[in-house]
Design an enzyme around this catalytic site. Structure first.
Site, PDB file in Angstrom:
ATOM      1  CG  HIS A 113      14.952  30.475  46.776  1.00  0.00           C
ATOM      2  ND1 HIS A 113      14.280  30.522  45.580  1.00  0.00           N
ATOM      3  CD2 HIS A 113      14.162  31.099  47.677  1.00  0.00           C
ATOM      4  CE1 HIS A 113      13.137  31.170  45.752  1.00  0.00           C
ATOM      5  NE2 HIS A 113      13.037  31.533  47.016  1.00  0.00           N
ATOM      6  CG  ASN A 148      22.123  29.297  43.339  1.00  0.00           C
ATOM      7  OD1 ASN A 148      23.290  29.444  43.039  1.00  0.00           O
ATOM      8  ND2 ASN A 148      21.320  28.484  42.677  1.00  0.00           N
ATOM      9  CE  LYS A 196      20.907  29.794  38.419  1.00  0.00           C
ATOM     10  NZ  LYS A 196      20.329  28.693  39.226  1.00  0.00           N
ATOM     11  CG  HIS A 221       8.382  33.660  45.545  1.00  0.00           C
ATOM     12  ND1 HIS A 221       8.658  32.384  45.153  1.00  0.00           N
ATOM     13  CD2 HIS A 221       9.348  34.003  46.436  1.00  0.00           C
ATOM     14  CE1 HIS A 221       9.763  31.969  45.780  1.00  0.00           C
ATOM     15  NE2 HIS A 221      10.193  32.929  46.569  1.00  0.00           N
ATOM     16  CD  GLU A 237       8.824  37.817  47.069  1.00  0.00           C
ATOM     17  OE1 GLU A 237       9.860  37.760  47.734  1.00  0.00           O
ATOM     18  OE2 GLU A 237       8.767  37.455  45.875  1.00  0.00           O
ATOM     19  CG  ASP A 262      13.023  33.361  50.971  1.00  0.00           C
ATOM     20  OD1 ASP A 262      12.933  32.645  49.966  1.00  0.00           O
ATOM     21  OD2 ASP A 262      12.769  34.584  50.957  1.00  0.00           O
TER      22      ASP A 262
END
Ligand SMILES: [Zn+2]
Length: 338
Positions: free
Chosen positions: A22, A24, A103, A196, A199, A274
């Site tokens: 990811h 961020n 975003k 995903h 989890e 991740d």
């Protein structure tokens, strides 16, 4: 066989690919600190660093909300995209599939965001002998309308590095079934899908996801024996993120991690980080962990990296390039040429 080089040294030198990162969450800790220091209304210590100490699944997600507050504006997005790719290249990652939700900031649209990421990807990849593609993420907490919009934007940049769609976000929020129409649209548009899954304990949804047969799954931690046997017979590759699972307390430690079972079954798996910034790890470290914990030899680690290439969403020509780069590395890795 005795090796002059440490396991860590070997794993760093080994050419690797990363398929679950990811944007961020892969941010450098020093950049997070700098963005925090720049913030006018900060008070006390960086809550992010505090959150790193106390971990469970939900506190891992609260860290992401801190990051999202700090990572604002396209100049920051441009910077972290470049830094993340540089960091992967430094540890001999030769191919990355980055993923991010799109975003909109102030007067900038989600398409502007996508264009900034793609440009930074192209320019940084060219500098560092690494290939990078993008997966546009759908956050499961968002509406179907938002998910549809994400797919439409991905379609607009399909030939510019967007190769797939990811379903991510806090697994206690939202439902796969409600977002499924967006994923079906993505599939019709020719995108590969990675979701995903499992989890948390949610066997009903995991069954729905298996029935949907995405090209890859992320995590696949909480599975019944029946779900696992379906996964094994469908041979859906799984992105394995050991440090992330341990730090978010989805498993006790590396020895009890499902990597062991999946590996013994020869199920297609890819070692991934991740969120290498948040979880303080690297792809090299993930290889060292499995080498240490599961007593894998250097040929086995090499084969694990090599077989990951098959699971990527890169073009066949690119996959062949990655395999060649791996073959060419054998001598410097101290492996016999075969
Ligand atoms: Zn993830």
């Amino acid at each position: 066989m005795e090796h002059a080089e440490s396991l860590e040294g070997f794993c760093k030198k080994l050419p690797k690919i990363e398929l679950h990162a990811h944007l961020n969450g892969s941010i450098r800790m020093s950049t997070i600190q700098e963005l925090w220091d720049r913030k006018a209304d900060r008070s006390g210590d960086l809550p992010f660093l505090e959150a790193q100490k106390t971990k469970d699944f939900q506190s891992a997600f609260s860290m992401f909300s801190v990051i999202y507050q700090l990572v604002q504006g396209l100049d920051v997005i441009d910077r972290i995209t470049r830094e993340v790719i540089e960091d992967f290249a430094k540890e001999n990652v030769i191919y990355v599939e980055l993923r991010t939700t799109l975003k909109a900031y102030d007067d900038k649209t989600k398409l502007d965001y996508l264009d900034v990421v793609l440009k930074a990807m192209r320019e940084t990849a060219a500098l560092h002998n690494i290939e990078v593609n993008l997966l546009v993420s759908i956050n499961r907490a968002e509406s179907l309308e938002n998910a549809m919009e994400a797919v439409e934007l991905a379609v607009q940049r399909k030939d510019q590095g967007v190769v797939g769609i990811d379903l991510c976000g806090n697994p206690v929020c939202g439902k796969f079934s409600e977002l499924r129409p967006a994923l079906e649209k993505a599939r019709r548009e020719g995108f590969k899908l990675t979701l995903h899954a499992a989890e948390i304990v949610n066997y009903g949804e995991t069954q729905e996801i298996l029935d949907f047969s995405p090209e890859r799954l992320g995590h696949a931690v909480f599975m019944t024996d029946d779900l696992k046997s379906q996964l094994f017979s469908k041979k859906i590759p799984v992105e394995i993120c050991i440090t992330s699972n341990i730090k978010s307390q989805s498993c006790d430690g590396p020895l009890g991690h499902h990597f062991g079972e999946f590996y013994r079954k020869s199920h297609p798996i890819i070692l991934c980080t991740d969120d290498m910034g948040v979880f303080c790890t690297s792809v090299s470290q993930e290889f060292s962990i499995v080498g240490d914990t599961f007593q894998l030899g250097r040929e086995e680690l090499y084969d694990l990296s090599l077989s990951s290439i098959d699971c990527s969403f890169a073009s066949e020509a690119s996959k062949e390039t990655f395999r060649r780069r791996m073959r060419e590395s054998r001598t410097s890795l101290g492996l016999e040429n075969k």
